[in-house]
Design a protein around this motif. Structure first.
Motif, PDB file in Angstrom:
ATOM      1  N   ALA A 115     -16.124   1.392   7.110  1.00  0.00           N
ATOM      2  CA  ALA A 115     -16.014   0.847   8.471  1.00  0.00           C
ATOM      3  C   ALA A 115     -17.211  -0.010   8.857  1.00  0.00           C
ATOM      4  N   GLN A 116     -18.350   0.176   8.194  1.00  0.00           N
ATOM      5  CA  GLN A 116     -19.511  -0.660   8.505  1.00  0.00           C
ATOM      6  C   GLN A 116     -19.287  -2.105   8.072  1.00  0.00           C
ATOM      7  N   VAL A 117     -18.406  -2.297   7.069  1.00  0.00           N
ATOM      8  CA  VAL A 117     -18.125  -3.637   6.557  1.00  0.00           C
ATOM      9  C   VAL A 117     -16.793  -4.162   7.087  1.00  0.00           C
ATOM     10  N   GLU A 118     -15.811  -3.281   7.162  1.00  0.00           N
ATOM     11  CA  GLU A 118     -14.467  -3.659   7.612  1.00  0.00           C
ATOM     12  C   GLU A 118     -14.029  -2.737   8.752  1.00  0.00           C
ATOM     13  N   PRO A 119     -14.544  -2.971   9.957  1.00  0.00           N
ATOM     14  CA  PRO A 119     -14.264  -2.055  11.071  1.00  0.00           C
ATOM     15  C   PRO A 119     -12.802  -2.021  11.489  1.00  0.00           C
ATOM     16  N   ASP A 120     -12.003  -2.963  10.999  1.00  0.00           N
ATOM     17  CA  ASP A 120     -10.587  -3.022  11.365  1.00  0.00           C
ATOM     18  C   ASP A 120      -9.709  -2.233  10.389  1.00  0.00           C
ATOM     19  N   LEU A 121     -10.314  -1.387   9.570  1.00  0.00           N
ATOM     20  CA  LEU A 121      -9.549  -0.676   8.532  1.00  0.00           C
ATOM     21  C   LEU A 121      -8.512   0.278   9.130  1.00  0.00           C
ATOM     22  N   VAL A 122      -7.497   0.575   8.309  1.00  0.00           N
ATOM     23  CA  VAL A 122      -6.551   1.660   8.601  1.00  0.00           C
ATOM     24  C   VAL A 122      -6.620   2.655   7.452  1.00  0.00           C
ATOM     25  N   ILE A 123      -6.214   3.896   7.741  1.00  0.00           N
ATOM     26  CA  ILE A 123      -6.363   4.984   6.770  1.00  0.00           C
ATOM     27  C   ILE A 123      -5.006   5.581   6.455  1.00  0.00           C
ATOM     28  N   VAL A 124      -4.633   5.560   5.188  1.00  0.00           N
ATOM     29  CA  VAL A 124      -3.460   6.297   4.711  1.00  0.00           C
ATOM     30  C   VAL A 124      -3.997   7.537   4.005  1.00  0.00           C
ATOM     31  N   TRP A 125      -3.637   8.701   4.547  1.00  0.00           N
ATOM     32  CA  TRP A 125      -4.206   9.978   4.092  1.00  0.00           C
ATOM     33  C   TRP A 125      -3.107  10.749   3.365  1.00  0.00           C
ATOM     34  N   VAL A 126      -3.195  10.790   2.036  1.00  0.00           N
ATOM     35  CA  VAL A 126      -2.180  11.442   1.204  1.00  0.00           C
ATOM     36  C   VAL A 126      -2.718  12.805   0.796  1.00  0.00           C
ATOM     37  N   ASP A 127      -2.086  13.869   1.297  1.00  0.00           N
ATOM     38  CA  ASP A 127      -2.722  15.177   1.204  1.00  0.00           C
ATOM     39  C   ASP A 127      -1.717  16.243   1.626  1.00  0.00           C
ATOM     40  N   ALA A 128      -1.861  17.442   1.091  1.00  0.00           N
ATOM     41  CA  ALA A 128      -1.101  18.582   1.615  1.00  0.00           C
ATOM     42  C   ALA A 128      -1.634  19.024   2.972  1.00  0.00           C
ATOM     43  N   HIS A 129      -2.904  18.689   3.237  1.00  0.00           N
ATOM     44  CA  HIS A 129      -3.615  19.192   4.414  1.00  0.00           C
ATOM     45  C   HIS A 129      -4.013  18.046   5.336  1.00  0.00           C
ATOM     46  N   ALA A 130      -4.119  18.366   6.634  1.00  0.00           N
ATOM     47  CA  ALA A 130      -4.449  17.320   7.612  1.00  0.00           C
ATOM     48  C   ALA A 130      -5.950  17.037   7.687  1.00  0.00           C
ATOM     49  N   PRO A 229      -7.322  -4.205   6.389  1.00  0.00           N
ATOM     50  CA  PRO A 229      -7.681  -3.552   5.131  1.00  0.00           C
ATOM     51  C   PRO A 229      -7.298  -2.071   5.140  1.00  0.00           C
ATOM     52  N   ILE A 230      -6.942  -1.567   3.982  1.00  0.00           N
ATOM     53  CA  ILE A 230      -6.437  -0.192   3.849  1.00  0.00           C
ATOM     54  C   ILE A 230      -7.471   0.671   3.139  1.00  0.00           C
ATOM     55  N   HIS A 231      -7.721   1.830   3.718  1.00  0.00           N
ATOM     56  CA  HIS A 231      -8.486   2.889   3.064  1.00  0.00           C
ATOM     57  C   HIS A 231      -7.489   3.977   2.699  1.00  0.00           C
ATOM     58  N   LEU A 232      -7.272   4.185   1.417  1.00  0.00           N
ATOM     59  CA  LEU A 232      -6.313   5.194   0.949  1.00  0.00           C
ATOM     60  C   LEU A 232      -7.109   6.402   0.487  1.00  0.00           C
ATOM     61  N   SER A 233      -6.993   7.499   1.200  1.00  0.00           N
ATOM     62  CA  SER A 233      -7.710   8.715   0.828  1.00  0.00           C
ATOM     63  C   SER A 233      -6.721   9.670   0.174  1.00  0.00           C
ATOM     64  N   PHE A 234      -6.860   9.807  -1.145  1.00  0.00           N
ATOM     65  CA  PHE A 234      -5.884  10.531  -1.970  1.00  0.00           C
ATOM     66  C   PHE A 234      -6.481  11.850  -2.436  1.00  0.00           C
ATOM     67  N   ASP A 235      -5.980  12.934  -1.855  1.00  0.00           N
ATOM     68  CA  ASP A 235      -6.287  14.276  -2.345  1.00  0.00           C
ATOM     69  C   ASP A 235      -5.221  14.620  -3.375  1.00  0.00           C
ATOM     70  N   THR A 270       0.645  -4.628  -1.129  1.00  0.00           N
ATOM     71  CA  THR A 270       0.125  -5.214   0.107  1.00  0.00           C
ATOM     72  C   THR A 270      -1.039  -6.166  -0.184  1.00  0.00           C
ATOM     73  N   GLY A 271      -1.746  -5.935  -1.299  1.00  0.00           N
ATOM     74  CA  GLY A 271      -2.937  -6.731  -1.578  1.00  0.00           C
ATOM     75  C   GLY A 271      -4.103  -6.418  -0.668  1.00  0.00           C
ATOM     76  N   ARG A 272      -4.006  -5.333   0.104  1.00  0.00           N
ATOM     77  CA  ARG A 272      -5.032  -5.041   1.105  1.00  0.00           C
ATOM     78  C   ARG A 272      -5.776  -3.737   0.849  1.00  0.00           C
ATOM     79  N   LEU A 273      -5.532  -3.094  -0.309  1.00  0.00           N
ATOM     80  CA  LEU A 273      -6.254  -1.856  -0.595  1.00  0.00           C
ATOM     81  C   LEU A 273      -7.723  -2.182  -0.832  1.00  0.00           C
ATOM     82  N   SER A 274      -8.572  -1.627   0.000  1.00  0.00           N
ATOM     83  CA  SER A 274      -9.997  -1.949  -0.026  1.00  0.00           C
ATOM     84  C   SER A 274     -10.821  -0.818  -0.634  1.00  0.00           C
ATOM     85  N   VAL A 275     -10.536   0.416  -0.212  1.00  0.00           N
ATOM     86  CA  VAL A 275     -11.236   1.581  -0.764  1.00  0.00           C
ATOM     87  C   VAL A 275     -10.208   2.667  -1.068  1.00  0.00           C
ATOM     88  N   LEU A 276     -10.328   3.260  -2.253  1.00  0.00           N
ATOM     89  CA  LEU A 276      -9.492   4.388  -2.665  1.00  0.00           C
ATOM     90  C   LEU A 276     -10.385   5.587  -2.943  1.00  0.00           C
TER      91      LEU A 276
END
Length: 323
Positions: A115-130, A229-235, A270-276
């Protein structure tokens, strides 16, 4: 916002060998095990330019007493500050980032740094837990179940000051988060999701609508313009434990390999995955066969986020030989 390019991509890999966000040892071995399983070479075989920056250097923290029931706050906070700084530095070099964990407390640092570089990011959170408990609602006190509460502006009135977290200013909105794959959500977390109207697709919705509809709806709700930009957090426990058994908190009834690969393909398109983030691989758990299955499936999914196709990949510049 920097440009998000299609394949081949420039990818920076950074390891976060850390497990103090939860009680089991072994998650700190995840980055090394994923590298040994061929992650970097497989990413390169797809035509990507990959630089492995090694692991974030973490120092042991002494006298890390629980605060308000929260375990290891100083260790988690100081380690994630280093991860945040590393992600910020690497993103400024105009590349996508893969952070290899490590337990899911790593998302505090990786999302904050993003977020310090791309403050407009969105987060896709793939996880069994919230993973949106606050320190005051968590029954366990394990910070790997709390990362999103430290980051969301709307939750700051509910999060007390903890040692090691003075650097962690809230940097996202709850409306920037979409969950996919939930199936083990504590009552207080469900109350937070409902109070703030957080975009949430549990396995119930995946079964009802199918993974294609769920991914399409989640991306549309997060970013109707299709530009952020997309931040995909994959548990890895987002997948069914029959596929990723070497993880600390497995929950039956998760995403199939096909569903997870489809999700990765759609995010890649999407071509927008920035951080995984790749979180909660624990090579210390389970038999050798279970460890190898976990690593193999995790590598397959990770490479699919960066261009691997189930239909096959033609080598770049390949010329069919003539007789």
């Amino acid at each position: 916002m920097r440009e998000h390019c299609h394949l081949p991509q420039s990818i920076g890999v950074v390891g976060f060998p850390f497990s103090k966000g939860q009680p089991r040892t072994g998650a700190e071995l995840g980055p090394g095990a994923l590298r040994e399983a061929g992650l970097v070479s497989q990413l390169e075989s797809l035509g990507n330019h990959v630089i492995d920056f090694g692991d974030v250097e973490l120092e042991p923290v002494s006298r890390d007493e629980p605060v308000m029931g929260v375990k290891n706050p100083l260790a988690v906070g100081t380690a994630n500050k280093k991860l945040s700084d590393a992600v910020t530095k690497l993103l400024k070099q105009n590349q996508s980032i893969i952070t290899l964990g490590g337990d899911h407390s790593m998302a505090i640092g990786s999302i904050h740094g993003h977020a310090q570089v791309e403050p407009d990011l969105v987060i896709v959170w793939v996880d069994a837990h919230a993973d949106i408990h606050t320190p005051l609602t968590s029954p366990s006190g394990n910070i790997h179940g709390m990362p999103l509460s430290f980051l969301a502006r709307e939750l700051q009135d509910y999060v007390p000051d903890l040692p090691g977290f003075d650097w962690c200013s809230p940097c996202i909105s709850v409306h920037d988060i979409a969950y996919i794959g939930l199936r083990d959500v504590d009552p207080a977390e469900r109350a937070i999701i409902e109070k703030f109207g957080i975009c949430s697709y549990s396995m119930q919705e995946v079964d009802k609508f199918g993974i294609r509809e769920v991914v399409d709806r989640a991306l549309q709700q997060l970013d109707p313009s299709g530009t952020r930009p997309i931040h995909l957090s994959f548990d890895v426990d987002g997948m069914d434990p029959s596929l990723t058994p070497s993880t600390g908190t497995p929950v039956p009834g998760g995403l199939s390999l096909r569903e997870t690969l489809y999700l990765a393909e759609k995010i890649a398109e999407t071509g927008r995955l920035s951080v995984l983030d790749v979180a909660e691989v624990n090579p210390a758990l389970g038999t050798d066969d279970k460890k190898q299955m976990t690593l193999s499936n995790t590598v397959d999914v990770t490479t699919t986020f960066f261009g691997r196709h189930r239909q096959g990949n033609a080598p770049h510049g390949y010329e069919i030989p003539r007789p």
